[in-house]
Design a protein around this motif. Sequence first.
Motif, PDB file in Angstrom:
ATOM      1  N   GLY A   1      33.387   6.741  68.538  1.00  0.00           N
ATOM      2  CA  GLY A   1      34.523   7.547  67.846  1.00  0.00           C
ATOM      3  C   GLY A   1      34.358   9.594  67.948  1.00  0.00           C
ATOM      4  N   ARG A   2      35.132   9.793  66.848  1.00  0.00           N
ATOM      5  CA  ARG A   2      35.697  11.194  67.089  1.00  0.00           C
ATOM      6  C   ARG A   2      34.124  12.227  66.961  1.00  0.00           C
ATOM      7  N   PRO A   3      33.925  13.098  67.656  1.00  0.00           N
ATOM      8  CA  PRO A   3      32.859  13.720  67.751  1.00  0.00           C
ATOM      9  C   PRO A   3      32.058  14.139  66.394  1.00  0.00           C
ATOM     10  N   VAL A   4      31.206  14.352  65.855  1.00  0.00           N
ATOM     11  CA  VAL A   4      30.736  15.251  64.669  1.00  0.00           C
ATOM     12  C   VAL A   4      29.107  16.306  65.531  1.00  0.00           C
ATOM     13  N   VAL A   5      29.545  17.422  65.291  1.00  0.00           N
ATOM     14  CA  VAL A   5      28.682  18.259  66.761  1.00  0.00           C
ATOM     15  C   VAL A   5      27.874  18.921  65.093  1.00  0.00           C
ATOM     16  N   LEU A   6      26.371  18.555  65.426  1.00  0.00           N
ATOM     17  CA  LEU A   6      25.283  19.447  64.218  1.00  0.00           C
ATOM     18  C   LEU A   6      24.479  20.064  64.925  1.00  0.00           C
ATOM     19  N   LEU A   7      24.578  20.822  64.309  1.00  0.00           N
ATOM     20  CA  LEU A   7      23.358  22.134  64.803  1.00  0.00           C
ATOM     21  C   LEU A   7      22.398  22.714  63.865  1.00  0.00           C
ATOM     22  N   HIS A   8      21.103  22.626  64.364  1.00  0.00           N
ATOM     23  CA  HIS A   8      20.405  23.368  63.972  1.00  0.00           C
ATOM     24  C   HIS A   8      19.545  24.283  62.819  1.00  0.00           C
ATOM     25  N   GLY A   9      18.806  24.745  61.538  1.00  0.00           N
ATOM     26  CA  GLY A   9      18.642  25.980  61.617  1.00  0.00           C
ATOM     27  C   GLY A   9      17.624  26.860  62.466  1.00  0.00           C
ATOM     28  N   ASN A  10      16.988  27.759  62.174  1.00  0.00           N
ATOM     29  CA  ASN A  10      15.728  28.521  62.271  1.00  0.00           C
ATOM     30  C   ASN A  10      14.903  27.716  62.098  1.00  0.00           C
ATOM     31  N   GLY A  11      14.119  27.502  63.051  1.00  0.00           N
ATOM     32  CA  GLY A  11      12.337  26.810  62.541  1.00  0.00           C
ATOM     33  C   GLY A  11      12.175  25.353  63.917  1.00  0.00           C
ATOM     34  N   THR A  12      13.937  24.929  63.260  1.00  0.00           N
ATOM     35  CA  THR A  12      13.800  23.269  63.437  1.00  0.00           C
ATOM     36  C   THR A  12      13.942  22.925  64.336  1.00  0.00           C
ATOM     37  N   MET A  13      14.572  21.377  64.726  1.00  0.00           N
ATOM     38  CA  MET A  13      15.372  21.437  66.134  1.00  0.00           C
ATOM     39  C   MET A  13      16.482  19.755  65.225  1.00  0.00           C
ATOM     40  N   ALA A  14      16.648  19.396  66.633  1.00  0.00           N
ATOM     41  CA  ALA A  14      17.745  18.271  66.614  1.00  0.00           C
ATOM     42  C   ALA A  14      17.477  17.061  65.743  1.00  0.00           C
TER      43      ALA A  14
ATOM     44  N   PRO B   1      36.220  18.459  68.352  1.00  0.00           N
ATOM     45  CA  PRO B   1      34.566  17.573  67.627  1.00  0.00           C
ATOM     46  C   PRO B   1      34.713  18.865  65.872  1.00  0.00           C
ATOM     47  N   LEU B   2      34.062  18.908  65.075  1.00  0.00           N
ATOM     48  CA  LEU B   2      33.429  18.753  63.490  1.00  0.00           C
ATOM     49  C   LEU B   2      32.423  19.405  63.812  1.00  0.00           C
ATOM     50  N   VAL B   3      32.741  20.552  63.474  1.00  0.00           N
ATOM     51  CA  VAL B   3      30.592  21.690  63.422  1.00  0.00           C
ATOM     52  C   VAL B   3      30.445  21.375  62.669  1.00  0.00           C
ATOM     53  N   VAL B   4      29.329  20.758  62.097  1.00  0.00           N
ATOM     54  CA  VAL B   4      27.855  21.052  61.031  1.00  0.00           C
ATOM     55  C   VAL B   4      27.403  22.259  60.638  1.00  0.00           C
ATOM     56  N   GLY B   5      26.620  22.944  60.906  1.00  0.00           N
ATOM     57  CA  GLY B   5      25.651  24.212  61.336  1.00  0.00           C
ATOM     58  C   GLY B   5      25.376  24.098  59.836  1.00  0.00           C
ATOM     59  N   HIS B   6      23.398  24.451  59.562  1.00  0.00           N
ATOM     60  CA  HIS B   6      22.578  24.640  58.764  1.00  0.00           C
ATOM     61  C   HIS B   6      22.069  25.748  58.962  1.00  0.00           C
ATOM     62  N   SER B   7      22.395  26.510  58.134  1.00  0.00           N
ATOM     63  CA  SER B   7      20.949  27.815  58.434  1.00  0.00           C
ATOM     64  C   SER B   7      21.566  28.242  58.733  1.00  0.00           C
ATOM     65  N   TRP B   8      20.319  28.773  60.416  1.00  0.00           N
ATOM     66  CA  TRP B   8      20.837  30.303  61.183  1.00  0.00           C
ATOM     67  C   TRP B   8      22.051  28.793  62.252  1.00  0.00           C
ATOM     68  N   GLY B   9      21.447  28.091  62.572  1.00  0.00           N
ATOM     69  CA  GLY B   9      22.957  26.921  62.859  1.00  0.00           C
ATOM     70  C   GLY B   9      24.348  27.284  62.575  1.00  0.00           C
ATOM     71  N   THR B  10      24.848  28.013  61.002  1.00  0.00           N
ATOM     72  CA  THR B  10      26.294  28.532  60.892  1.00  0.00           C
ATOM     73  C   THR B  10      26.674  29.561  61.283  1.00  0.00           C
ATOM     74  N   LEU B  11      25.560  30.196  61.806  1.00  0.00           N
ATOM     75  CA  LEU B  11      25.960  31.827  62.944  1.00  0.00           C
ATOM     76  C   LEU B  11      26.525  30.969  64.013  1.00  0.00           C
ATOM     77  N   VAL B  12      26.187  30.011  64.909  1.00  0.00           N
ATOM     78  CA  VAL B  12      26.631  29.708  65.763  1.00  0.00           C
ATOM     79  C   VAL B  12      27.870  28.844  65.896  1.00  0.00           C
ATOM     80  N   ALA B  13      27.458  28.262  65.098  1.00  0.00           N
ATOM     81  CA  ALA B  13      28.890  27.722  64.625  1.00  0.00           C
ATOM     82  C   ALA B  13      30.241  28.022  63.820  1.00  0.00           C
ATOM     83  N   LEU B  14      29.932  29.935  63.477  1.00  0.00           N
ATOM     84  CA  LEU B  14      30.968  30.374  63.312  1.00  0.00           C
ATOM     85  C   LEU B  14      31.549  31.403  64.457  1.00  0.00           C
ATOM     86  N   ALA B  15      30.379  31.556  65.833  1.00  0.00           N
ATOM     87  CA  ALA B  15      30.811  32.078  66.087  1.00  0.00           C
ATOM     88  C   ALA B  15      31.146  31.462  67.623  1.00  0.00           C
ATOM     89  N   LEU B  16      31.232  30.310  66.982  1.00  0.00           N
ATOM     90  CA  LEU B  16      31.851  28.990  68.383  1.00  0.00           C
ATOM     91  C   LEU B  16      33.126  28.950  67.681  1.00  0.00           C
TER      92      LEU B  16
END
Length: 360
Positions: free
Chosen positions: A82-95, A153-168
Amino acid sequence: MFPFGTRRSAKRAVRRGAAQLTKLLTATAKPPRTAVRTKPKVGAPKTGSAVRARKTEASRKAPGRFVEIDQLRVHCIVRGRGRPVVLLHGNGTMAEDFVICGLIERLATRYRVIAIDRPGFGHTARPRARVWTAVEQAQLMHRVLAALKVERPLVVGHSWGTLVALALAAGGLRELRGLVLLSGYYYPSRRADVTMSKTLAMPGIGDAARAMMNPAMGRLVAAQAFRQVFRPQAVPPRFEAEFPVEIAMGPTQMRASTEDASTMNTAASGLQHTYPRLDLPVAILTGDADAVVDIDEQSRRLHGEIAGSTLKILPGLGHMIHYAALGPIDRAIDGLMAPGGRSQKAPRVASRVGAVLGRP
């Protein structure tokens, strides 16, 4: 995800953290018995514990697939259609964090879900030849999505991953459907973990410190970090059983964690001027009991700067809201994925909790 301190009592946290780090290094370092005969390469310790840690990292089978970008193999977990949702994890964790919390399984029933290991996390390497700023990581994410033929895509970022989402989003590299930002950090502030990480991120010094951490001490440090980022909630049993601690506390990911923590304020400072100009739907979610980020300094402030954004404050929840609030996150994603989505020009919507408290 692995903070060395909290937003409260930063100076005391620095002193306490420094003392703990000193104890850690002296407790795990073996006393020298003979003079060192050869000088080891700076930045590449060859201790037995470091070698064993790397073997352990490599032995765990990757749950997803790899996309090669300029000889860098980026690990992605791809599920559903279906339509894409991208998940970006935070610091210290992973996909895999998004697998363990159940978010990927939940979303994959109706979307194509792509969770990506950022450089140095999970099963993605972190070449030293590049400085992996939020912007650099966003550019890599863009190329990975292009290789996977992901459009809008819709981009979902958690914690540090929100900075990458916003930069994208700010970089304009590709059209995005919108952003869902969870427990994010958006503006520079005085933080103990940033101060401590600057030393641990230094080549040579940081490598030596990580090499001296034995597996038992690594598990202890990880357990303490888990309790802090989940509080006031307990660490979920599934997380305790399935989260790859051996990877998270391995030398590669520990280096990535300290480097990202040390550059967090720089990343936020470089991005903050772009927030008022963002022209896409943005949903912001945060817990009001978050011990890692200050919701007034971060999420509320961001909501005030992005016109048309929505803010949902989740009562009683800590930093890891993707474990305790799958329903609200699900609804935020569905809201932006619905035909037409939420218009960027729609009136600002505050969370019900915020309205009750008389705050925006």
